[in-house]
Design a protein around this motif. Structure first.
Motif, short mmCIF file in Angstrom:
data_model
loop_
_atom_site.label_atom_id
_atom_site.label_comp_id
_atom_site.label_asym_id
_atom_site.label_seq_id
_atom_site.Cartn_x
_atom_site.Cartn_y
_atom_site.Cartn_z
N UNK A 101 -18.95 -5.71 8.45
CA UNK A 101 -17.51 -5.56 8.67
C UNK A 101 -16.76 -5.43 7.36
N UNK A 102 -17.29 -5.99 6.28
CA UNK A 102 -16.65 -5.87 4.96
C UNK A 102 -17.04 -4.57 4.27
N UNK A 103 -18.28 -4.11 4.49
CA UNK A 103 -18.74 -2.88 3.83
C UNK A 103 -17.99 -1.66 4.35
N UNK A 104 -17.71 -1.61 5.64
CA UNK A 104 -17.06 -0.43 6.21
C UNK A 104 -15.72 -0.11 5.56
N UNK A 105 -14.80 -1.07 5.41
CA UNK A 105 -13.55 -0.73 4.71
C UNK A 105 -13.77 -0.41 3.23
N UNK A 106 -14.79 -1.01 2.62
CA UNK A 106 -15.09 -0.68 1.22
C UNK A 106 -15.44 0.81 1.10
N UNK A 107 -16.31 1.28 1.98
CA UNK A 107 -16.74 2.69 1.94
C UNK A 107 -15.57 3.62 2.20
N UNK A 108 -14.73 3.28 3.16
CA UNK A 108 -13.62 4.18 3.49
C UNK A 108 -12.52 4.16 2.43
N UNK A 109 -12.48 3.13 1.60
CA UNK A 109 -11.40 3.03 0.61
C UNK A 109 -11.75 3.60 -0.76
N UNK A 110 -13.02 3.96 -1.00
CA UNK A 110 -13.42 4.43 -2.33
C UNK A 110 -14.05 5.82 -2.23
N UNK A 111 -13.31 6.82 -2.70
CA UNK A 111 -13.75 8.21 -2.59
C UNK A 111 -15.08 8.45 -3.32
N UNK A 112 -15.21 7.93 -4.54
CA UNK A 112 -16.43 8.17 -5.31
C UNK A 112 -17.64 7.52 -4.65
N UNK A 113 -17.45 6.32 -4.11
CA UNK A 113 -18.53 5.65 -3.41
C UNK A 113 -18.96 6.47 -2.19
N UNK A 114 -18.00 6.96 -1.42
CA UNK A 114 -18.30 7.78 -0.25
C UNK A 114 -19.07 9.03 -0.66
N UNK A 115 -18.65 9.66 -1.75
CA UNK A 115 -19.32 10.87 -2.22
C UNK A 115 -20.78 10.58 -2.59
N UNK A 116 -21.03 9.46 -3.23
CA UNK A 116 -22.40 9.10 -3.60
C UNK A 116 -23.25 8.82 -2.36
N UNK A 117 -22.65 8.13 -1.39
CA UNK A 117 -23.39 7.79 -0.18
C UNK A 117 -23.68 9.01 0.69
N UNK A 118 -22.90 10.07 0.54
CA UNK A 118 -23.13 11.30 1.30
C UNK A 118 -24.50 11.89 0.97
N UNK A 119 -25.06 11.53 -0.17
CA UNK A 119 -26.38 12.04 -0.55
C UNK A 119 -27.47 11.48 0.37
N UNK A 120 -27.25 10.26 0.89
CA UNK A 120 -28.25 9.65 1.76
C UNK A 120 -27.79 9.55 3.21
N UNK A 121 -26.49 9.51 3.42
CA UNK A 121 -25.92 9.48 4.77
C UNK A 121 -24.94 10.64 4.86
N UNK A 122 -25.44 11.87 5.10
CA UNK A 122 -24.59 13.06 5.01
C UNK A 122 -23.52 13.15 6.08
N UNK A 123 -23.71 12.47 7.20
CA UNK A 123 -22.71 12.50 8.27
C UNK A 123 -22.39 11.07 8.69
N UNK A 124 -21.21 10.91 9.26
CA UNK A 124 -20.83 9.60 9.78
C UNK A 124 -20.53 8.61 8.68
N UNK A 125 -20.46 7.35 9.06
CA UNK A 125 -20.21 6.26 8.11
C UNK A 125 -21.48 5.44 7.94
N UNK A 126 -21.85 5.15 6.68
CA UNK A 126 -23.01 4.29 6.47
C UNK A 126 -22.85 3.00 7.26
N UNK A 127 -23.91 2.45 7.70
CA UNK A 127 -24.03 1.28 8.57
C UNK A 127 -23.83 1.70 10.03
N UNK A 128 -22.72 2.37 10.34
CA UNK A 128 -22.51 2.81 11.72
C UNK A 128 -23.52 3.88 12.11
#
Length: 199
Positions: A101-128
Motif C-alpha cells: 500500500x505504501x509502494x503504490x503511491x511511491x511509484x505513481x508519484x515519481x516519474x523517473x522511478x516509473x520509467x525505470x520500472x517500465x523496463x521490467x513491468x512494461x504495463x500496469x503498475x508494479x505489485x498490482x
C-alpha cells in the motif's frame, strides 16, 4: 555518524529502512538522507551500493515484487484445498499489506522511478500487475481441478479482484479493511464461477 562501521547486508538494511519510512511517513518522506538515518549508517553508504536514489528505489520495488514469488507458489499449492473464496481472501489481504500500500503511491508519484520500472513491468503498475498474474495462475489451477468453471475468464476475474481490492484497501484512513469486507468482494466476484459449496 561514523563512516568506518561495516554494515552487514547493507542493501537489505537500507531496503528495510526505506520500508519503515514508507509505511510510517509515506512516500513524501522518503529521501536518501532519511533512509541512511533510519538505517543508522553514513550518508554515503547508499550511493556506494546504488547509482542514484531512483536506482535504489527501483531495486527496492523489484526486491519486494520478487517476494511475491513465494506467495504465488504458496497460493498455487493451496489449489484444491480449503475454499477458493478463502484462499483468494487470504492472498489478497497478504498482497495488499502495508508495504504494498505504501509502494503504490511511491511509484505513481515519481516519474523517473516509473520509467525505470517500465523496463521490467512494461504495463500496469508494479505489485498490482504481479498480483493479478498470481491470482490468474491460482484460478487457472483451480479451473484445472474443476473447482472453477471451465468457461471462466480467469484473467478478467483476476483483474476485477485486484482492482476492486486496491480501491478497498486504498480507501479510508489508511487502516486495512475488515477481512469480512474482503471476503464479501471475493465471494461476489467469483459467484457463479466456483463449483464448490460455500464455506
Amino acid at each position: 555518524m561514523p563512516t568506518g562501521v561495516a554494515m552487514r547486508d547493507a542493501r537489505e538494511q537500507l531496503f528495510d529502512a526505506a520500508e519503515r519510512i514508507l509505511v510510517r511517513d509515506g512516500p513524501g518522506a522518503l529521501t536518501s538522507r532519511a533512509v541512511t538515518a533510519e538505517a543508522g549508517c553514513a550518508k554515503g553508504v547508499l550511493h556506494r551500493h546504488f547509482a542514484d536514489f531512483d536506482a535504489f528505489l527501483a531495486e527496492l520495488v523489484q526486491d519486494r515484487i520478487a517476494r511475491l514469488g513465494r506467495q504465488d507458489a504458496a497460493l498455487r499449492e493451496a489449489a484444491g484445498t480449503g475454499t477458493v473464496a478463502g484462499n483468494l481472501t487470504g492472498a489478497l489481504i497478504e498482497l495488499f499489506g502495508p508495504v504494498a500500500r505504501a509502494i503504490l503511491p511511491l511509484v505513481t508519484s515519481r516519474d523517473e522511478l516509473r520509467a525505470r520500472l517500465r523496463r521490467t513491468t512494461p504495463v500496469g503498475l508494479p505489485v498490482l500487475t504481479e498480483g493479478a498474474a498470481m491470482i490468474t495462475s491460482y484460478l487457472a489451477a483451480e479451473r484445472e481441478r474443476g473447482r472453477v468453471a471451465a468457461e471462466a475468464d480467469v484473467d478478467t476475474l483476476a483483474l476485477t479482484l485486484i482492482g476492486t481490492c486496491h480501491l478497498l484497501f486504498a480507501g479510508g484512513d489508511g487502516a486495512p479493511p475488515d477481512p469480512e469486507a474482503v471476503r464479501k468482494v471475493v465471494a461476489t466476484a467469483i459467484a457463479g464461477t466456483v463449483r464448490e459449496p460455500s464455506p
